[in-house]
Design an enzyme around this catalytic site. Structure first.
Site, short mmCIF file in Angstrom:
data_model
loop_
_atom_site.label_atom_id
_atom_site.label_comp_id
_atom_site.label_asym_id
_atom_site.label_seq_id
_atom_site.Cartn_x
_atom_site.Cartn_y
_atom_site.Cartn_z
N ARG A 34 4.24 8.32 -3.22
CA ARG A 34 3.40 7.70 -2.18
C ARG A 34 4.16 7.60 -0.86
NH1 ARG A 34 0.81 1.99 -3.66
NH2 ARG A 34 2.89 1.25 -3.15
N GLU A 76 -10.09 -4.33 -0.58
CA GLU A 76 -8.93 -4.82 -1.32
C GLU A 76 -8.48 -6.13 -0.70
OE1 GLU A 76 -5.55 -2.18 -0.80
OE2 GLU A 76 -6.17 -1.70 1.24
N LYS A 120 1.10 3.68 3.77
CA LYS A 120 1.73 2.36 3.76
C LYS A 120 2.64 2.29 5.00
CE LYS A 120 3.46 -0.73 0.19
NZ LYS A 120 2.55 -1.85 0.39
N1 PXG Z 1 -3.10 -3.05 -1.21
C1 PXG Z 1 -2.29 -3.24 -0.16
C2 PXG Z 1 -2.84 -3.29 1.20
C3 PXG Z 1 -0.90 -3.37 -0.39
O1 PXG Z 1 -0.07 -3.54 0.64
C4 PXG Z 1 -1.32 -3.14 -2.76
C5 PXG Z 1 -2.66 -3.01 -2.47
C6 PXG Z 1 -0.85 -3.03 -4.18
O2 PXG Z 1 -0.15 -1.81 -4.37
P1 PXG Z 1 1.02 -1.67 -5.46
O3 PXG Z 1 1.43 -0.24 -5.35
O4 PXG Z 1 2.08 -2.62 -5.09
O5 PXG Z 1 0.40 -1.98 -6.76
C7 PXG Z 1 -0.40 -3.34 -1.71
C8 PXG Z 1 1.06 -3.49 -1.99
C9 PXG Z 1 5.40 -6.94 0.57
C10 PXG Z 1 4.79 -6.12 -0.48
O6 PXG Z 1 6.61 -7.09 0.58
C11 PXG Z 1 3.53 -5.56 -0.29
C12 PXG Z 1 2.99 -4.78 -1.28
C13 PXG Z 1 3.66 -4.58 -2.45
C14 PXG Z 1 4.92 -5.15 -2.63
C15 PXG Z 1 5.48 -5.93 -1.64
O7 PXG Z 1 4.68 -7.44 1.43
N2 PXG Z 1 1.76 -4.25 -1.05
#
Ligand code: PXG
Length: 285
Positions: free
Chosen positions: A52, A184, A151
């Site tokens: 990703r 989401e 991201k």
């Molecule tokens: N939607 C959004 C907008 C995210 O930023 C997820 C879904 C979940 O994705 P994953 O791949 O984690 O299952 C995210 C993930 C942080 C932090 O430090 C943010 C995320 C994940 C871990 C840490 O703010 N966002």
């Protein structure tokens, strides 16, 4: 020894880990990131996170200066150097330092940053009692403006929705897309349970393709549940039997109230509880 931060091939003490104020990551949010977790010294779905990351880089015309194999090594090494086994890992790639002005051609040397730190978990009562969340008025970025699949270091869209949630006393907030469909949460994907089926918005609803989302879909299917990725409205959320969120930080977390409406009977439901258990087993396996 203080925490060692990886920056472009070298380790620095936390207090000495610094990036130029001319870095376009700071000046324009021009860069990308990943949030990962390790359990018992092993990074959960490291390859999926890195794929990703490299796809996000490609989407913004950013060439990461090291290969995916070198990045894999660097992440594992950063964990080892810091003697961490259950950790939160933040990977950042910035466009690099340049002159003032948007033009990325005037930058050089994208910076690769890896921070591995102790994980701070949500309080256990959130998992036992379930979350109370609201729908934010801030809609998710339109995919034709800035794809939520990237991201990127531009997280203001999510931060504005998060502030709305926090000001309403909620740690998460639901975001809709430009069509008014459920997208989401600010840092988590969303799932509904309705008549024993698992429902979640499709990627083209304008969401991040969550690594945890994918792992939960797989675990649910392996457990014999039907999982459908279909457009969902707030109506679907309000009448759902169960709602839960998934994300690297939160793992699987139940939601029992949305916009002051009680979901199901107001307690984390059996499907959610079962998937929480299966996910915990998965990350420890
Ligand atoms: N939607 C959004 C907008 C995210 O930023 C997820 C879904 C979940 O994705 P994953 O791949 O984690 O299952 C995210 C993930 C942080 C932090 O430090 C943010 C995320 C994940 C871990 C840490 O703010 N966002």
């Amino acid at each position: 020894m203080s925490l060692q931060i990886y920056i472009s091939g070298k380790y620095y003490d936390k207090d000495d880990a610094k990036i130029s104020v001319y870095d376009h990551g700071l000046l324009y949010g021009d860069g990308i990131f990943e949030g990962l977790r390790s359990y018992g010294g092993k990074v959960f779905r490291l390859q999926e996170h890195l794929v990703r990351l490299y796809e996000s880089a490609k989407a913004i015309w950013l060439t990461i200066p090291i290969s995916i194999e070198e990045m894999t090594k660097a992440v594992n090494e950063t964990l080892k150097v810091n003697n961490l086994s259950d950790a939160y890992i933040r990977l950042v790639v910035t466009r690099g330092a340049g002159s003032l002005g948007l033009d990325p051609n005037r930058t050089s040397n994208p910076q690769v940053i890896i921070i591995a730190d102790k994980i701070t978990l949500y309080p256990p009562e959130f998992y036992e009692k379930g979350l109370d969340i609201i729908t934010a008025s801030t809609i998710r970025n339109h995919p034709a403006a800035l794809s939520p699949r990237i991201k990127s270091l531009n997280y203001l869209n999510n931060i504005l929705a998060k502030i709305e949630g926090l000001r309403a006393g909620c740690i998460e907030a639901l975001m809709l897309n430009s069509k008014g469909e459920v997208a989401e949460c600010t840092g988590d994907n969303i799932f509904l349970v309705r008549r024993k089926e698992l429902l979640t918005p499709p990627i083209d609803a304008g969401i991040l393709e969550g690594v945890t989302r994918e792992a939960v879909i797989e675990a649910a299917r392996a457990a014999g549940l039907t999982v459908r990725e279909i457009p969902l409205t707030r109506h679907d959320v309000y009448v759902a039997d169960e709602v839960f969120l998934t994300g690297t930080a939160a793992e699987v977390i139940p939601v029992v109230k949305i916009d002051n409406r009680t979901i199901g009977n107001g307690e984390p439901g059996p499907v959610t509880r079962d998937l929480m258990k299966r996910f915990r087993e998965l990350v420890r396996s």
